[in-house]
Design an enzyme around this catalytic site. Sequence first.
Site, PDB file in Angstrom:
ATOM      1  CG  ASP A 156       2.672   5.598  -6.186  1.00  0.00           C
ATOM      2  OD1 ASP A 156       1.756   4.983  -6.783  1.00  0.00           O
ATOM      3  OD2 ASP A 156       2.872   6.819  -6.331  1.00  0.00           O
ATOM      4  CB  VAL A 157       0.357   0.412  -7.713  1.00  0.00           C
ATOM      5  CG1 VAL A 157       0.150  -0.456  -6.487  1.00  0.00           C
ATOM      6  CG2 VAL A 157      -0.797   1.393  -7.901  1.00  0.00           C
TER       7      VAL A 157
ATOM      8  CG  ASP B 184      -2.215   0.812   0.967  1.00  0.00           C
ATOM      9  OD1 ASP B 184      -3.276   0.180   0.795  1.00  0.00           O
ATOM     10  OD2 ASP B 184      -2.151   2.060   0.917  1.00  0.00           O
TER      11      ASP B 184
ATOM     12  CG  ASN C 255      -7.692  -4.547  -4.218  1.00  0.00           C
ATOM     13  OD1 ASN C 255      -8.874  -4.708  -4.541  1.00  0.00           O
ATOM     14  ND2 ASN C 255      -7.334  -3.859  -3.140  1.00  0.00           N
TER      15      ASN C 255
ATOM     16  CE1 TYR D 275     -12.456   3.800  -9.411  1.00  0.00           C
ATOM     17  CE2 TYR D 275     -14.550   3.249 -10.434  1.00  0.00           C
ATOM     18  CZ  TYR D 275     -13.544   2.960  -9.537  1.00  0.00           C
ATOM     19  OH  TYR D 275     -13.615   1.815  -8.770  1.00  0.00           O
TER      20      TYR D 275
ATOM     21  CE  LYS E  78     -11.080   0.508 -10.760  1.00  0.00           C
ATOM     22  NZ  LYS E  78     -10.156  -0.469 -10.132  1.00  0.00           N
TER      23      LYS E  78
HETATM   24  P1  NAD Z   1      -9.993   1.477  -0.267  1.00  0.00           P
HETATM   25  O1  NAD Z   1      -9.802   2.940  -0.428  1.00  0.00           O
HETATM   26  O2  NAD Z   1     -10.623   0.965   0.984  1.00  0.00           O
HETATM   27  O3  NAD Z   1      -8.620   0.709  -0.475  1.00  0.00           O
HETATM   28  C1  NAD Z   1      -7.748   1.045  -1.527  1.00  0.00           C
HETATM   29  C2  NAD Z   1      -6.335   1.033  -1.004  1.00  0.00           C
HETATM   30  O4  NAD Z   1      -5.476   1.356  -2.110  1.00  0.00           O
HETATM   31  C3  NAD Z   1      -6.073   2.079   0.087  1.00  0.00           C
HETATM   32  O5  NAD Z   1      -5.513   1.485   1.241  1.00  0.00           O
HETATM   33  C4  NAD Z   1      -5.097   3.043  -0.574  1.00  0.00           C
HETATM   34  O6  NAD Z   1      -4.140   3.590   0.315  1.00  0.00           O
HETATM   35  C5  NAD Z   1      -4.439   2.149  -1.615  1.00  0.00           C
HETATM   36  N1  NAD Z   1      -3.815   2.934  -2.680  1.00  0.00           N
HETATM   37  C6  NAD Z   1      -4.311   4.042  -3.277  1.00  0.00           C
HETATM   38  N2  NAD Z   1      -3.419   4.516  -4.160  1.00  0.00           N
HETATM   39  C7  NAD Z   1      -2.359   3.675  -4.119  1.00  0.00           C
HETATM   40  C8  NAD Z   1      -1.125   3.645  -4.797  1.00  0.00           C
HETATM   41  N3  NAD Z   1      -0.783   4.596  -5.683  1.00  0.00           N
HETATM   42  N4  NAD Z   1      -0.262   2.636  -4.534  1.00  0.00           N
HETATM   43  C9  NAD Z   1      -0.577   1.691  -3.613  1.00  0.00           C
HETATM   44  N5  NAD Z   1      -1.733   1.693  -2.930  1.00  0.00           N
HETATM   45  C10 NAD Z   1      -2.612   2.664  -3.186  1.00  0.00           C
HETATM   46  O7  NAD Z   1     -10.844   1.033  -1.544  1.00  0.00           O
HETATM   47  P2  NAD Z   1     -11.521  -0.330  -1.994  1.00  0.00           P
HETATM   48  O8  NAD Z   1     -12.941  -0.015  -2.209  1.00  0.00           O
HETATM   49  O9  NAD Z   1     -11.123  -1.475  -1.147  1.00  0.00           O
HETATM   50  O10 NAD Z   1     -10.866  -0.451  -3.443  1.00  0.00           O
HETATM   51  C11 NAD Z   1     -10.198  -1.589  -3.916  1.00  0.00           C
HETATM   52  C12 NAD Z   1     -10.384  -1.671  -5.417  1.00  0.00           C
HETATM   53  O11 NAD Z   1     -11.762  -1.912  -5.694  1.00  0.00           O
HETATM   54  C13 NAD Z   1     -10.034  -0.413  -6.199  1.00  0.00           C
HETATM   55  O12 NAD Z   1      -9.358  -0.762  -7.367  1.00  0.00           O
HETATM   56  C14 NAD Z   1     -11.379   0.187  -6.526  1.00  0.00           C
HETATM   57  O13 NAD Z   1     -11.332   0.986  -7.673  1.00  0.00           O
HETATM   58  C15 NAD Z   1     -12.197  -1.054  -6.729  1.00  0.00           C
HETATM   59  N6  NAD Z   1     -13.635  -0.890  -6.609  1.00  0.00           N
HETATM   60  C16 NAD Z   1     -14.197  -0.405  -5.472  1.00  0.00           C
HETATM   61  C17 NAD Z   1     -15.567  -0.334  -5.369  1.00  0.00           C
HETATM   62  C18 NAD Z   1     -16.256   0.111  -4.105  1.00  0.00           C
HETATM   63  O14 NAD Z   1     -17.488   0.297  -4.105  1.00  0.00           O
HETATM   64  N7  NAD Z   1     -15.557   0.274  -3.002  1.00  0.00           N
HETATM   65  C19 NAD Z   1     -16.378  -0.715  -6.448  1.00  0.00           C
HETATM   66  C20 NAD Z   1     -15.767  -1.191  -7.606  1.00  0.00           C
HETATM   67  C21 NAD Z   1     -14.396  -1.285  -7.667  1.00  0.00           C
END
Ligand code: NAD
Length: 251
Positions: A60-61, A36, A87, A153, A157
């Site tokens: 940082d990814v 993360d 993820n 976004y 995606k």
């Molecule tokens: P979240 O914000 O709870 O977790 C995402 C994590 O990614 C965070 O801990 C953040 O610090 C980390 N992150 C952000 N930028 C980063 C970077 N540059 N390098 C490394 N880490 C980084 O969100 P989530 O909902 O668990 O999201 C997980 C995935 O699911 C994401 O790809 C998101 O787009 C996708 N998603 C989420 C939802 C939703 O409703 N929550 C719906 C569809 C897709």
Amino acid sequence: MKLDGRIAIITGAGSGMGRAMAQEFVANGATVVAVDVRTDPVAETVKLLDDGRSVAQTADVSSKADVERVVTETVERFGRVDILCNNAGVLDDYTPAHETTDELWNRVIGVNINGPFLFSRAALTPMLEQGKGVIINTASISSFVAGGGGAAYTSSKHAVLGLTKQLAFDYGKRGVRVNAICPGAIHTGMTGHLMTTEGRNPHVDAAIAATPAGRWGKPEEIAHMALFLASDDADFIHGAAFTVDGGWLLP
Ligand code: NAD
């Protein structure tokens, strides 16, 4: 156990679905490299895992140097990379194109699609040497329809699904399976504000109310799908996109 002895890199593991995947994988015998950009949350994830093997990596990814360091150190420490969960992701706060700054566009594209590309490219080297590997990309319902995010976004995606398909096409015969999970509205750090009085988004509220499930999803419900796709149970599944969305895409 389904993932006994496997080494899994999970990005975005400091919160939400990434943390839930880490917990699900460790509970099924894997060792996790939890990645993360935020140090304390990912350290907290590893503390929760409490398995004495999994490690946290601040990275940082969207940074090629960070990504290559994580993969190199994983191979040095554990000898292999069996599973990669791309993820980590960031939302664009539903910003329409005419209000999207260069900075916002580049950040969302950098994390959401450059990240999965950079990590996949780096992890493919050990996976191809092993002759086996699994890549799971967290895409979204925004990989299919508009309205789950803004311009950046939704574009990012959609691109994640393109990457998933091409990697599956190019590497399946060499032992690497690549698939995507497409979550609907899941209650995580990314979306928590959408449940507050000030942060509510009428489109999201209406869309969730219209789903058969009629509720937000939980991170564990995505982690269950990730476990299935990571395991040998999914050995015949290549290049697929699984919606786990309470039925968001049905109407
Ligand atoms: P979240 O914000 O709870 O977790 C995402 C994590 O990614 C965070 O801990 C953040 O610090 C980390 N992150 C952000 N930028 C980063 C970077 N540059 N390098 C490394 N880490 C980084 O969100 P989530 O909902 O668990 O999201 C997980 C995935 O699911 C994401 O790809 C998101 O787009 C996708 N998603 C989420 C939802 C939703 O409703 N929550 C719906 C569809 C897709």
